[in-house]
Design a protein around this motif. Structure first.
Motif, short mmCIF file in Angstrom:
data_model
loop_
_atom_site.label_atom_id
_atom_site.label_comp_id
_atom_site.label_asym_id
_atom_site.label_seq_id
_atom_site.Cartn_x
_atom_site.Cartn_y
_atom_site.Cartn_z
N ASP A 34 -1.69 -10.57 1.49
CA ASP A 34 -1.28 -9.47 1.25
C ASP A 34 -2.08 -8.20 1.77
OD1 ASP A 34 1.06 -10.12 -0.15
OD2 ASP A 34 0.15 -9.89 -2.02
N SER A 38 2.24 -4.08 3.04
CA SER A 38 3.06 -5.22 2.92
C SER A 38 3.49 -5.43 1.24
CB SER A 38 2.84 -6.71 3.30
OG SER A 38 1.81 -7.13 2.68
N ILE A 39 2.71 -5.22 0.65
CA ILE A 39 3.24 -5.06 -0.79
C ILE A 39 4.10 -3.91 -0.91
CG2 ILE A 39 2.22 -4.73 -3.36
CD1 ILE A 39 -0.48 -6.11 -2.50
#
Ligand SMILES: *[C@@H]1O[C@H](CO)[C@@H](O)[C@H](O)[C@H]1NC(C)=O
Ligand SMILES: *[C@@H]1O[C@H](CO)[C@@H](O)[C@H](O)[C@H]1NC(C)=O
Length: 165
Positions: A34, A38-39
């Motif tokens: 992560d 992207s989270i």
């Protein structure tokens, strides 16, 4: 040394609670690979909001994510879930008209964007809600000004801070 690190980790959530009474309404458990953006993209959280609700927990470079640790995604009443991931050749006019909003509200929800909209980058997640929904930046911090070193400006004329150096 070891004890000190553990103590610091244990103290973090406590400090965060003492500093603010904000109630976290959704969380995400970090997985291997992560990165902050992207989270954010996967959970409909803006880059700015994710940084603000994790000030003091996630560092500015976002290089201290811990796999398995739970991170807050949004605070009650200040949680923008209408988001857009910046693509190549986007600019603030394109993004706001596609979202059916004006640039004023886009800037208010994404205060990290500079006056010329030249610092947005591919993969950055913006709040595109039509009302101001994100929490204000904590005093004395600039949580959302860190741009990943691998970031590519959305626009060929874009100007990420290190391009000047
Ligand atoms: C994010 O928003 C999109 C579009 O509204 C929706 O389809 C998707 O289910 C949402 N994802 C999450 C994790 O909330
Ligand atoms: C931008 O949109 C907001 C929300 O609809 C509205 O309140 C505001 O007056 C608009 N501002 C301008 C300059 O058009």
């Amino acid at each position: 040394m070891f004890t000190k690190v553990i103590a610091a980790i244990l103290a973090l959530p406590l400090v965060a609670q003492l500093v603010s009474a904000d109630t976290c309404t959704r969380t995400y458990s970090a997985q291997a690979g992560d990165i902050c953006d992207s989270i954010s993209a996967a959970n409909n959280v803006s880059t700015y909001q994710f940084a603000v609700v994790n000030v003091g927990i996630i560092d500015e470079a976002c290089d201290n994510l811990v796999v398995g640790q739970s991170y807050c995604l949004g605070w009650q009443g200040q949680d923008c879930m209408t988001t857009y991931v910046v693509q190549q050749n986007d600019d603030c006019d394109i993004i706001s008209s596609a979202a059916g909003i004006n640039t004023t509200i886009l800037y208010e929800n994404n205060p990290q964007i500079d006056d010329y909209c030249s610092n947005i980058y591919i993969g950055e997640v913006l709040c595109t809600a039509n009302t101001v929904q994100v929490p204000p930046a904590p005093a004395g911090t600039t949580p959302a000004t860190s741009i990943p070193p691998t970031a590519t400006p959305a626009n060929p004329d874009g100007d990420l801070p290190w391009c000047d150096e």
